[in-house]
Write an enzyme that holds these catalytic residues in place. Sequence first.
Site, PDB file in Angstrom:
ATOM      1  N   ARG A 140       0.870  -1.172   0.000  1.00  0.00           N
ATOM      2  CA  ARG A 140       0.000   0.000   0.000  1.00  0.00           C
ATOM      3  C   ARG A 140       0.902   1.215   0.000  1.00  0.00           C
ATOM      4  NH1 ARG A 140      -3.431  -2.838  -1.479  1.00  0.00           N
ATOM      5  NH2 ARG A 140      -5.396  -3.424  -0.473  1.00  0.00           N
ATOM      6  N   GLU A 168      -3.960   7.572  -3.927  1.00  0.00           N
ATOM      7  CA  GLU A 168      -4.406   7.169  -5.264  1.00  0.00           C
ATOM      8  C   GLU A 168      -5.756   7.814  -5.570  1.00  0.00           C
ATOM      9  OE1 GLU A 168      -4.372   2.905  -5.136  1.00  0.00           O
ATOM     10  OE2 GLU A 168      -2.242   2.848  -4.703  1.00  0.00           O
ATOM     11  N   HIS A 225      -1.869   0.586  -9.721  1.00  0.00           N
ATOM     12  CA  HIS A 225      -2.504  -0.392  -8.830  1.00  0.00           C
ATOM     13  C   HIS A 225      -3.309  -1.415  -9.633  1.00  0.00           C
ATOM     14  CE1 HIS A 225      -4.028  -0.829  -4.406  1.00  0.00           C
ATOM     15  NE2 HIS A 225      -3.851  -1.986  -4.985  1.00  0.00           N
TER      16      HIS A 225
END
Lengths: 359, 359
Positions: free
Chosen positions: B242, B271, B289
Site C-alpha cells: 500500500r 491514489e 494499482h
Amino acid sequence: MSSPPVLLLCRLFPGTFTDVAHRFRLLDFYASALPIHAFLAAVAAHADPPRVVLVFGGGPIPVGAELFDAVPSLRCIITVSAGTNHIDLRECARRGVQVANAGGIYSTDVADYAVGLLLDVLRHVSAGDRFVRRGLCPEQRGGDFLPLGSKIGGRRVGIIGLGSIGSAIARRLEAFGCVVSYHNRRRREDVAYAYFPTATDLAASSDVLVVACALTAETRRIVDRGVLDALGERGVVVNVARGANVDEAELVRALAEGRVAGAGLEVFDDEPNVPPELWAMDNVVLTPHQAIFTPESMADLSRVVLANLDAFFAGEPLLTRVKHRGGIPNPLPDCVPAVYDAIKSVFQKTIDHSLTWCW
Amino acid sequence: MSSPPVLLLCRLFPGTFTDVAHRFRLLDFYASALPIHAFLAAVAAHADPPRVVLVFGGGPIPVGAELFDAVPSLRCIITVSAGTNHIDLRECARRGVQVANAGGIYSTDVADYAVGLLLDVLRHVSAGDRFVRRGLCPEQRGGDFLPLGSKIGGRRVGIIGLGSIGSAIARRLEAFGCVVSYHNRRRREDVAYAYFPTATDLAASSDVLVVACALTAETRRIVDRGVLDALGERGVVVNVARGANVDEAELVRALAEGRVAGAGLEVFDDEPNVPPELWAMDNVVLTPHQAIFTPESMADLSRVVLANLDAFFAGEPLLTRVKHRGGIPNPLPDCVPAVYDAIKSVFQKTIDHSLTWCW
C-alpha cells in the site's frame, strides 16, 4: 618490444577499452579522423599491420571478404557479441581467419530481460507507466485504459532455441508456474520440456512464443506469418534474439490486425529503426537492444576479450572460438562503408555508456 | 421467497457482477441516481434492509462507524481486496459485524507483478520503451540515454512482509539467483532466508527492498527516511503493498536527490494521485494499482465472494474471515461522502474493465 597492434572497429565501454589499451596497441577507428576506407588502407600499410580485429556484434556492419581484402594481415576476429550472424564464417574458414565471440557471458542477462519483457507485455507494466505519466486520473481515463492482463502461472511458453539463454529463461519461468516447451533443430535428451519439431507446431501449443535462438540461415524469419497465425489472436511474441529471426512486417501486420495479442521486442530487423506503426500500440514493449548492458557483463566482456587476445598471440586455442559448421551460408547484408562512417560520427558525439543498437 | 438483499458499494467486474446479481438482490449504489447519504438512508429504510455489504479495497473509502450508523442492519462486510486497512476492524468487532476479504487469491498475481517491476527498474525496460517510442535514433540520443542496468543474479533482495505474496516473490527471485532476506514481525521458522528484526537492518543489507506487507498501524510508513538512507544510493524500492507503507514524500526526495537509485511503485499514498515530481524520472516505474487485474483472479473473486455470501446467509463461518487482532488500531482516514459520489460519477462514465485505483 612494443605491444602487438589490434584493430578496433567497435566502441568499447570505458573499462574494457582501458583494459585492452593497457596491453595492446589499439588502431582505433573512432580515434582517427579518417573515413573507413582511408582508415583501413592506412592500417593495412602499417609496417606492422594488425592480425586481430575487434568488431561490433551484428547490426549494420557485416564482417567478411571486403574487410579481409582491405586488411589482408587479419587472422583473427573477436566480436563483442554472442551472435556471429554478422560474420561470414565460411569466408573466415577459407582464409584461415579464426573467430571468437563473447561466449555465454550474456546468457543470464538476456534470459532475465526476456522474462522482464514477458511480464511487462502480459501485465501491462510499461503501458501502465505511460498511463500514469500522462497524468491520467480516472475522470480522463474513459475507455482508453487497458484490458485485463494475463495470469503468468499456467501460461504455455514455447521457446525457440533452447540453448544457454533459452534454458535460463525456462528455469526462471518454471518458478512462475509456466508450462515450458521448445523447438530446436534437434530434441534435447537432457530436459523434460515438450519438444516440437517445427516452430509452427510449437506456436500452436503456446500462449507466449519466446525467440532465443542464434540467427542462422535456418532461423532467419523462423517466426513467419504461418507461425504467427498458429500462435493466434491471444498469443504473444517475445524476441530477445535478432530482429531478422522474425518477419517483422508480418508481425506488425498481425499486431495491427489483432491476429496476435502483443509483443515484447528487444531487437529489430533494421536497428536502430523501429517500425513507427508500433510506437502507438499499447500492447507492445519496444526496447533498444539493451539487455546485456550491465556492469557485470561488461566486466566479463573485458575478461573474455583479453583472454582471447592473449590466446591468439600465444598461439593457443581461442577461449570462445566459433567454428564454421558448414550448411547453408548465413546471408550477410552488403558492407556499406558509409554505415561505418555514420556510426563513427554518432559514437564520437555520444557518451560512452550509450552503446546500444550497434552492439 | 425473494433472494436476500446485498448492499453494493463497489463496482464489480461484469462476470462477478452477473454471478452475484444472479443469486442476490443487489442494492447497487452505482445503479442509483442518489448521492451516497441519500442512498444509504433509503437502503436503511427498506422493509428488508441489507445485512451484508460488498466494499472496495482501500483507496479513499474507509469502512467504519459512519457506515454502520447509516445502515444499522449490516452484520457482514465483504471487501474485494486482500488488504483490510480501510476497515475499522475494532469497530466491527465491537458491533458484531463479521469481515471477509479476498483471501489469498491475488498473491501470485501480485508476486509476479512485483518481479516484473523489479526487472523493469533494474534493467530499464519501460525507460527503454519510452526511448524507442520517442523515435530516438543514435544521433539524437547524446547524453540522454540510460546508464548501465544491474545484473539480477546475486542481487540482495530484502522483502518486508514474508507472507503469501512475499514468499511467492522470494521463490521467483531464487530462480534468478537473487539472495533473499526478509523482515517480519517475527522470524519464520519454516524458511531459510536471513531474517532482520528491523526494516532498517534489512535495508542496510539489501540492494532492492520489496514492500509486500499488510498495511497496519505497525507497518504504516515502515519505509521512512532512515530505511531509505540505510538502503542507500545504489538501492531500489519496489512497493506492491500500500502506498502508506512508504513515506512517499521522503521517497520522492530521496529519488530527486539521488539518495536512492530507483523505484518501482504500483501503489501510492493518495491514489489516484501520483506525485508529479516522479513523472519525469527515468529511474522509476509507476503503475496504477493494476497487479491483480487478470481474468483468473477476477474469476477467483467471484467464487470467494459467493462462497462468503453463501456462508453468511447459511449462518456458517465465512470462508476468508478477517479477525480483529487487537493491538494498535489502524488509523483510518475520515470518511468523506463526497468521495463516494465522485467515484460513482467516474465509474458510471467508464468502461467496466477500468476499475483500478479504487480497488
